[in-house]
Design an enzyme around this catalytic site. Structure first.
Site, mmCIF file in Angstrom:
data_model
loop_
_atom_site.group_PDB
_atom_site.id
_atom_site.type_symbol
_atom_site.label_atom_id
_atom_site.label_comp_id
_atom_site.label_asym_id
_atom_site.label_seq_id
_atom_site.Cartn_x
_atom_site.Cartn_y
_atom_site.Cartn_z
ATOM 1 N N TYR A 44 69.639 -86.132 -92.950
ATOM 2 C CA TYR A 44 70.887 -86.009 -92.018
ATOM 3 C C TYR A 44 71.783 -86.787 -92.544
ATOM 4 O O TYR A 44 72.024 -87.968 -92.258
ATOM 5 C CB TYR A 44 70.611 -86.245 -90.749
ATOM 6 C CG TYR A 44 71.847 -85.773 -89.763
ATOM 7 C CD1 TYR A 44 72.254 -84.647 -89.441
ATOM 8 C CD2 TYR A 44 73.092 -86.694 -89.608
ATOM 9 C CE1 TYR A 44 73.201 -84.377 -88.658
ATOM 10 C CE2 TYR A 44 74.037 -86.495 -89.172
ATOM 11 C CZ TYR A 44 74.188 -85.283 -88.568
ATOM 12 O OH TYR A 44 75.303 -84.914 -87.952
ATOM 13 N N ARG A 49 76.681 -80.234 -75.115
ATOM 14 C CA ARG A 49 78.065 -80.513 -75.150
ATOM 15 C C ARG A 49 78.840 -79.338 -75.216
ATOM 16 O O ARG A 49 78.604 -78.407 -75.749
ATOM 17 C CB ARG A 49 78.454 -81.536 -76.361
ATOM 18 C CG ARG A 49 77.919 -81.197 -77.523
ATOM 19 C CD ARG A 49 78.294 -82.352 -78.647
ATOM 20 N NE ARG A 49 78.170 -82.105 -79.979
ATOM 21 C CZ ARG A 49 78.505 -82.509 -81.129
ATOM 22 N NH1 ARG A 49 78.657 -83.745 -80.857
ATOM 23 N NH2 ARG A 49 78.249 -82.141 -82.226
ATOM 24 N N ARG A 77 79.296 -102.304 -76.245
ATOM 25 C CA ARG A 77 80.456 -103.077 -76.468
ATOM 26 C C ARG A 77 80.991 -103.711 -75.229
ATOM 27 O O ARG A 77 81.146 -103.081 -74.187
ATOM 28 C CB ARG A 77 81.591 -102.176 -76.958
ATOM 29 C CG ARG A 77 81.397 -101.868 -78.236
ATOM 30 C CD ARG A 77 82.671 -101.257 -78.700
ATOM 31 N NE ARG A 77 82.399 -100.338 -80.055
ATOM 32 C CZ ARG A 77 82.904 -99.139 -80.454
ATOM 33 N NH1 ARG A 77 83.721 -98.670 -79.570
ATOM 34 N NH2 ARG A 77 82.450 -98.527 -81.464
ATOM 35 N N GLU A 127 77.069 -76.121 -76.978
ATOM 36 C CA GLU A 127 76.123 -76.255 -78.099
ATOM 37 C C GLU A 127 74.793 -76.140 -77.473
ATOM 38 O O GLU A 127 74.494 -77.043 -76.558
ATOM 39 C CB GLU A 127 76.465 -77.499 -78.787
ATOM 40 C CG GLU A 127 77.610 -77.247 -79.520
ATOM 41 C CD GLU A 127 77.824 -78.658 -80.519
ATOM 42 O OE1 GLU A 127 76.887 -79.400 -80.673
ATOM 43 O OE2 GLU A 127 78.674 -78.754 -81.269
HETATM 44 P P1 FAD Z 1 76.163 -77.617 -96.600
HETATM 45 O O1 FAD Z 1 77.225 -77.844 -95.608
HETATM 46 O O2 FAD Z 1 74.651 -77.115 -95.652
HETATM 47 O O3 FAD Z 1 76.145 -76.475 -97.594
HETATM 48 C C1 FAD Z 1 74.837 -75.879 -98.294
HETATM 49 C C2 FAD Z 1 75.554 -74.704 -98.713
HETATM 50 O O4 FAD Z 1 74.542 -73.972 -99.518
HETATM 51 C C3 FAD Z 1 75.847 -73.525 -97.641
HETATM 52 O O5 FAD Z 1 77.111 -73.146 -97.496
HETATM 53 C C4 FAD Z 1 74.879 -72.634 -97.742
HETATM 54 O O6 FAD Z 1 75.245 -71.227 -97.329
HETATM 55 C C5 FAD Z 1 74.503 -72.403 -99.203
HETATM 56 N N1 FAD Z 1 73.218 -71.937 -99.540
HETATM 57 C C6 FAD Z 1 71.971 -72.521 -99.293
HETATM 58 N N2 FAD Z 1 71.125 -71.700 -99.861
HETATM 59 C C7 FAD Z 1 71.804 -70.727 -100.522
HETATM 60 C C8 FAD Z 1 71.241 -69.876 -101.577
HETATM 61 N N3 FAD Z 1 69.861 -69.325 -101.474
HETATM 62 N N4 FAD Z 1 72.218 -68.992 -102.240
HETATM 63 C C9 FAD Z 1 73.386 -69.326 -102.060
HETATM 64 N N5 FAD Z 1 73.953 -70.411 -101.173
HETATM 65 C C10 FAD Z 1 73.161 -71.158 -100.563
HETATM 66 N N6 FAD Z 1 79.221 -85.327 -90.625
HETATM 67 C C11 FAD Z 1 80.138 -86.123 -90.297
HETATM 68 O O7 FAD Z 1 80.413 -87.028 -91.215
HETATM 69 N N7 FAD Z 1 80.717 -86.051 -89.183
HETATM 70 C C12 FAD Z 1 80.400 -85.168 -88.133
HETATM 71 O O8 FAD Z 1 80.956 -85.075 -87.050
HETATM 72 C C13 FAD Z 1 79.298 -84.213 -88.450
HETATM 73 N N8 FAD Z 1 79.156 -83.168 -87.555
HETATM 74 C C14 FAD Z 1 78.162 -82.352 -87.923
HETATM 75 C C15 FAD Z 1 77.641 -81.749 -86.830
HETATM 76 C C16 FAD Z 1 76.596 -80.559 -86.945
HETATM 77 C C17 FAD Z 1 76.160 -79.576 -85.903
HETATM 78 C C18 FAD Z 1 76.063 -80.655 -88.350
HETATM 79 C C19 FAD Z 1 74.574 -79.800 -88.497
HETATM 80 C C20 FAD Z 1 76.427 -81.641 -89.239
HETATM 81 C C21 FAD Z 1 77.466 -82.552 -89.112
HETATM 82 N N9 FAD Z 1 77.905 -83.326 -89.984
HETATM 83 C C22 FAD Z 1 78.870 -84.150 -89.889
HETATM 84 C C23 FAD Z 1 77.274 -83.370 -91.411
HETATM 85 C C24 FAD Z 1 77.887 -82.480 -92.371
HETATM 86 O O9 FAD Z 1 77.998 -81.203 -92.056
HETATM 87 C C25 FAD Z 1 77.153 -82.539 -93.719
HETATM 88 O O10 FAD Z 1 77.174 -83.877 -94.161
HETATM 89 C C26 FAD Z 1 77.688 -81.616 -94.739
HETATM 90 O O11 FAD Z 1 77.896 -80.465 -94.453
HETATM 91 C C27 FAD Z 1 76.660 -81.476 -95.858
HETATM 92 O O12 FAD Z 1 77.282 -80.757 -96.849
HETATM 93 P P2 FAD Z 1 75.924 -79.956 -97.895
HETATM 94 O O13 FAD Z 1 77.036 -79.524 -99.132
HETATM 95 O O14 FAD Z 1 75.089 -80.955 -98.434
HETATM 96 O O15 FAD Z 1 75.652 -78.959 -97.113
HETATM 97 N N1 UDP Z 2 72.839 -89.633 -77.375
HETATM 98 C C1 UDP Z 2 72.562 -89.781 -76.068
HETATM 99 N N2 UDP Z 2 73.704 -89.478 -75.216
HETATM 100 C C2 UDP Z 2 75.022 -89.161 -75.562
HETATM 101 C C3 UDP Z 2 75.160 -88.781 -77.121
HETATM 102 C C4 UDP Z 2 74.020 -89.147 -77.945
HETATM 103 O O1 UDP Z 2 71.484 -89.940 -75.622
HETATM 104 O O2 UDP Z 2 75.622 -88.806 -74.812
HETATM 105 C C5 UDP Z 2 71.658 -90.058 -78.282
HETATM 106 C C6 UDP Z 2 70.876 -88.802 -78.640
HETATM 107 O O3 UDP Z 2 69.510 -89.498 -78.683
HETATM 108 C C7 UDP Z 2 71.238 -88.271 -79.851
HETATM 109 C C8 UDP Z 2 71.961 -89.412 -80.617
HETATM 110 O O4 UDP Z 2 72.363 -90.570 -79.502
HETATM 111 O O5 UDP Z 2 70.127 -87.716 -80.740
HETATM 112 C C9 UDP Z 2 72.850 -89.578 -81.819
HETATM 113 O O6 UDP Z 2 73.958 -88.620 -81.118
HETATM 114 P P1 UDP Z 2 75.355 -88.316 -82.136
HETATM 115 O O7 UDP Z 2 76.208 -87.605 -81.189
HETATM 116 O O8 UDP Z 2 75.871 -89.809 -82.138
HETATM 117 O O9 UDP Z 2 74.833 -88.033 -83.311
HETATM 118 P P2 UDP Z 2 74.706 -86.547 -83.905
HETATM 119 O O10 UDP Z 2 73.661 -85.515 -82.891
HETATM 120 O O11 UDP Z 2 76.177 -85.665 -83.999
HETATM 121 O O12 UDP Z 2 74.073 -86.727 -85.088
#
Ligand code: FAD
Ligand code: UDP
Length: 390
Positions: free
Chosen positions: A370, A302, A184, A322
């Site tokens: 994802y 981070r 940007r 993390e």
């Molecule tokens: P999950 O939240 O994984 O739910 C699945 C559930 O099924 C869990 O509670 C699990 O315990 C249960 N389960 C699995 N197997 C069984 C079994 N055998 N028996 C009973 N229960 C079971 N999205 C954003 O929009 N913004 C963000 O900033 C963002 N940050 C994220 C950061 C991280 C580190 C991660 C991993 C994801 C992030 N996401 C973010 C994505 C977000 O977490 C997901 O979109 C959302 O949680 C998905 O929901 P879900 O119900 O599909 O899965």
């Molecule tokens: N990324 C990077 N530097 C940073 C942040 C992100 O190079 O400071 C890159 C890295 O490859 C990462 C991708 O951008 O896998 C997406 O990162 P972001 O934090 O946007 O998404 P998330 O990991 O939460 O899916």
């Protein structure tokens, strides 16, 4: 307990909870089970010193969909949190995403024209070097990043972070991961381009509670520790363990698809994250919710300071470092690794799933994708609409 539910939903994450919410509204009887001791999947927050700690990684809600935004706002209020992460490289701070603030911090340039010319100079250097080596199309993430943004930003803000995140060299990662690198030429630190963004006032548990209002739920129940049979004649699933015994017409499965099929076609790979949480006797540790550590020698990617998501004024603060790692059985599967091998294996599982109309496989683990939260909500809305139409 012995009753017939319309839906038994395995997993109380955002997908399962949204599905249950809409099905209940249409008069369907749902039971949601989860193997964890709490509801909400990865959105779950724990209250520590009055701070809502995102136990499974920082979650920031953002979307361009008015439909999704209106829906979540009909359930809970959202605050005005705007994600503006800061990157720390060798003790120097840079704003993200790459914008005029970053370019000023990196090169001391003051105007968009100066920044543009610096970017072009850096890109040209990378492209000339690639051409000299006979490379026309970037073959990996490193070449892609160099061609898009040049060596200074790549080396300081991308290389170390990305290699820690994925556990592989940028030269071994596919170029498509960063096909789009937002650049940007304005002083704007808002990480997302979406129209709507925020954090639920009172934390994400409020959103899950609102979604599951009036829905029957059970925690600490692992579907795979239950006996599951399907009666073709009556078209009813029977699921029981030592503490419960239920029947349902349709099963919604939001867990790992390879686990459902007993890994018969192989194990899908994931990246996991180890969270190291600390409570500090100070009101403000880093002045921002998200600070990325982009150099390779620092083992975490981070530090999250949770109170800043909700403008907390508590005397103490809670931070989480993390550490990404390869996934092994027993770890939480956070990031699918959508490379050729895993995508091909997933496609085979999907074929298997398609032959089973008694179970609906959905959510980020069953879809091996994802998904951001707004995508999960849209997916759940579409699936439940389609299902209820039948
Ligand atoms: P999950 O939240 O994984 O739910 C699945 C559930 O099924 C869990 O509670 C699990 O315990 C249960 N389960 C699995 N197997 C069984 C079994 N055998 N028996 C009973 N229960 C079971 N999205 C954003 O929009 N913004 C963000 O900033 C963002 N940050 C994220 C950061 C991280 C580190 C991660 C991993 C994801 C992030 N996401 C973010 C994505 C977000 O977490 C997901 O979109 C959302 O949680 C998905 O929901 P879900 O119900 O599909 O899965
Ligand atoms: N990324 C990077 N530097 C940073 C942040 C992100 O190079 O400071 C890159 C890295 O490859 C990462 C991708 O951008 O896998 C997406 O990162 P972001 O934090 O946007 O998404 P998330 O990991 O939460 O899916």
């Amino acid at each position: 307990m012995n009753s017939i539910y319309d839906y038994l939903i395995v997993g109380s994450g955002l997908f399962g909870s949204t599905y249950a919410h809409f099905a209940r509204k249409q008069g369907k009887r749902c039971l949601v089970i989860d193997k964890r001791s709490h509801l909400g999947g990865n959105l779950y927050c724990e209250d520590v010193e009055g701070i809502h700690v995102h136990k499974y990684g920082a979650h920031i809600f953002h979307t361009n969909s008015k439909r999704v935004w209106d829906f979540v706002n009909s359930l809970v209020e959202f605050n005005r949190y705007t994600n503006s992460p800061v990157a720390n490289y060798q003790g120097k701070l840079y704003n993200l995403p790459f914008n005029m603030n970053t370019f000023y911090q990196m090169w001391g340039v003051h105007t968009p024209a100066e920044a543009q010319s610096k970017l072009e100079e850096q890109r040209a250097e990378a492209i000339t070097k690639m051409k000299a080596e006979g490379v026309d199309v970037p073959r990996n993430l490193e070449e892609q990043a160099l061609a898009l943004i040049g060596k200074d930003i790549y080396e300081r803000l991308i290389k170390g972070y990305t290699e820690k995140q994925w556990g592989r060299k940028c030269t071994e990662l596919p170029a498509f991961i960063i096909k789009r690198l937002p650049v940007r030429l304005v002083f704007d630190n808002n990480y997302f381009n979406d129209s709507y963004q925020g954090i639920p006032v009172g934390g994400y548990n409020k959103l899950i509670e609102a979604l599951l209002d009036g829905v029957e739920t059970m925690t600490d129940v692992d579907f795979f520790a239950c006996e599951h049979t399907y009666d073709n004649l009556s078209g009813v699933h029977h699921i029981k363990n030592s503490t419960f015994d239920v029947q349902c017409k349709q099963l919604i499965f939001t867990g790992k698809i390879d686990e459902y099929f007993n890994y018969s076609l192989g194990k899908l790979d994931y990246r996991t994250v180890r969270f190291e949480q600390e409570t500090l006797e100070m009101p403000n540790y880093q002045g921002n919710a998200v600070v990325n550590y982009t150099e390779a020698v620092i083992p975490y990617t981070r530090i999250i300071e949770h109170k800043h998501f909700e403008y907390g004024t508590q005397d103490k603060t809670v931070i989480t470092r993390e550490y990404p790692a390869d996934w092994k059985r027993g770890d939480e599967p956070y990031y699918p690794i959508n490379d050729e091998r895993n995508n091909a294996m997933f496609a085979k599982y999907q074929e298997e799933a398609a032959t089973n109309d008694k179970v609906i496989f959905c959510g980020r683990l069953a879809d091996y994708k994802y998904y951001d939260m707004h995508v999960v909500i849209e997916r759940a809305l579409n699936v439940v609409e389609e299902e209820l139409r039948q």
